[in-house]
Design a protein around this motif. Structure first.
Motif, mmCIF file in Angstrom:
data_model
loop_
_atom_site.group_PDB
_atom_site.id
_atom_site.type_symbol
_atom_site.label_atom_id
_atom_site.label_comp_id
_atom_site.label_asym_id
_atom_site.label_seq_id
_atom_site.Cartn_x
_atom_site.Cartn_y
_atom_site.Cartn_z
ATOM 1 N N PHE A 1 0.858 -1.185 0.000
ATOM 2 C CA PHE A 1 0.000 0.000 0.000
ATOM 3 C C PHE A 1 0.890 1.229 0.000
ATOM 4 C CE2 PHE A 1 -2.456 3.036 2.856
ATOM 5 C CZ PHE A 1 -3.231 3.542 1.824
ATOM 6 N N PHE A 2 0.885 1.975 -1.110
ATOM 7 C CA PHE A 2 1.709 3.181 -1.233
ATOM 8 C C PHE A 2 0.796 4.393 -1.307
ATOM 9 C CE2 PHE A 2 3.367 6.383 -4.261
ATOM 10 C CZ PHE A 2 4.374 6.900 -3.459
ATOM 11 N N MET A 3 1.089 5.403 -0.514
ATOM 12 C CA MET A 3 0.283 6.625 -0.516
ATOM 13 C C MET A 3 1.185 7.842 -0.619
ATOM 14 S SD MET A 3 -2.769 7.699 2.042
ATOM 15 C CE MET A 3 -3.835 9.075 1.614
ATOM 16 N N ASP A 4 0.965 8.626 -1.685
ATOM 17 C CA ASP A 4 1.744 9.841 -1.907
ATOM 18 C C ASP A 4 1.040 11.023 -1.251
ATOM 19 O OD1 ASP A 4 3.792 11.381 -2.825
ATOM 20 O OD2 ASP A 4 3.068 11.511 -4.894
ATOM 21 N N CYS B 1 3.531 -0.990 3.967
ATOM 22 C CA CYS B 1 3.052 0.363 3.672
ATOM 23 C C CYS B 1 4.226 1.290 3.371
ATOM 24 C CB CYS B 1 2.270 0.919 4.856
ATOM 25 S SG CYS B 1 0.776 0.007 5.274
ATOM 26 N N ILE B 2 4.039 2.139 2.358
ATOM 27 C CA ILE B 2 4.994 3.192 2.034
ATOM 28 C C ILE B 2 4.238 4.517 2.036
ATOM 29 C CG2 ILE B 2 6.591 4.135 0.321
ATOM 30 C CD1 ILE B 2 7.028 1.347 -0.734
ATOM 31 N N LEU B 3 4.709 5.472 2.830
ATOM 32 C CA LEU B 3 4.095 6.790 2.886
ATOM 33 C C LEU B 3 5.113 7.817 2.415
ATOM 34 C CD1 LEU B 3 2.374 6.566 6.402
ATOM 35 C CD2 LEU B 3 1.449 5.901 4.181
ATOM 36 N N LEU C 1 -2.506 12.731 7.704
ATOM 37 C CA LEU C 1 -1.816 12.373 8.952
ATOM 38 C C LEU C 1 -1.285 13.615 9.663
ATOM 39 C CD1 LEU C 1 0.278 9.219 7.925
ATOM 40 C CD2 LEU C 1 -1.860 9.278 9.215
ATOM 41 N N PRO C 2 -2.142 14.601 9.949
ATOM 42 C CA PRO C 2 -1.651 15.793 10.656
ATOM 43 C C PRO C 2 -1.310 15.468 12.103
ATOM 44 C CG PRO C 2 -4.035 15.842 10.533
ATOM 45 C CD PRO C 2 -3.598 14.643 9.731
#
Length: 299
Positions: free
Chosen positions: A173-176, A209-211, A182-183
């Motif tokens: 799961f990658f999210m750019d 996961c990659i953020l 995510l404050p």
């Protein structure tokens, strides 16, 4: 899962769950969904949900359904009167009905239903499927937050019911541009909790996961500190570098190099991974080998 669904529905109806009234609406929707499910009357569309919101006591119209369900008429009355006032319920019902018109209706009814198993099916045998969810086509921040929250909820449900064998990674799961989702505390937008949960628990279920973010000072660094591997690029602002220092302190890593981050060029990073080295490893990514060309036109 039910709690996150209630939060997503509240957000779709323009109720901020970080505020007292929004939290009350979320609590009401949560109880309504739970009771409707126990009576096998979970609504499957917005008009049906709107009808239950307007008058929860219709769930008790058939007394036979209450037998053995742990649901009582007193619980239904409490649902109608104990969480939100009737005017709030009527307005919430109207907003849910509005979701069943125009482009909003298409968003929830057109195309392939959101299903993790479908996304894992390769189009070509032997290939790894890649699914790109392009959030910019959603017109408002509320819709984007609700979509990410609902996608995360379904991914979390799938994750818990499909345990891997050994340490196999089954899904990435990658999210750019993760900063708006995510404050730092005390802000808690709808999608924050599920991303945090996936990031914290995913690995043991075969979900990695990659953020990615360019605004590290805007992100809850306590969540990023749970990352096993960090790629840190160029940061020119002092507040960003201070956040990086805080991040590395949590991980127990020497942060003396942080003052040199403004000197990094495009594609240059400092890699941190305790499994590989206790010291930062400088690396430079290659340029693309091929020209991607111009964007696709409408045809």
């Amino acid at each position: 899962s039910w709690d996150m669904m209630a939060a997503g529905l509240a957000g779709l109806c323009d109720h901020d769950i970080e505020k007292p009234e929004g939290r009350q609406v979320k609590a009401f929707l949560y109880e309504l969904l739970i009771i409707a499910t126990r009576l096998d009357r979970l609504p499957r569309n917005f008009p049906a949900l709107a009808a239950l919101v307007e008058n929860p006591e219709i769930l008790g119209e058939d007394p036979d359904l209450l037998i053995g369900s742990e649901v009582t008429l007193e619980m239904l009355k409490e649902l109608s009167e104990g969480f939100v006032r009737r005017p709030v319920r009527l307005e919430l019902s109207r907003r849910l009905k509005a979701r069943d018109t125009g482009t909003d209706k298409l968003l929830f009814s057109l195309g392939v239903p959101m299903d993790i198993e479908t996304m894992l099916e390769p189009c070509t045998s032997g290939k790894v499927p890649v699914n790109v969810l392009y959030l910019n086509t959603l017109g408002t921040d509320e819709l984007r937050h609700s979509f990410v929250q609902e996608f995360g909820r379904r991914l979390y449900d799938w994750m818990l019911s499909n345990s891997p064998e050994g340490d196999e990674v089954r899904l990435l799961f990658f999210m750019d541009e993760v900063a708006p989702y995510l404050p730092s505390d005390p802000r808690r937008p709808p999608a924050k909790e599920i991303i945090k949960r996936l990031f914290k628990e995913g690995r043991k279920y075969g979900v990695s996961c990659i953020l990615a973010t360019q605004n590290v000072s805007d992100v809850d660094y306590k969540i990023l500190a749970q990352a096993n591997t960090l790629f840190i690029g160029r940061f020119t602002q002092k507040q960003d570098r201070d956040k990086v220092r805080d991040l590395l302190k949590i991980g127990g890593t020497d942060s003396e190099f942080v003052d040199d981050l403004p000197k990094l060029k495009a594609g240059e990073f400092q890699l941190f991974c305790p499994d590989v080295s206790n010291e930062p490893i400088p690396l430079k990514t290659r340029w693309l080998y091929s020209d991607h060309g111009s964007p696709l036109d409408e045809d």
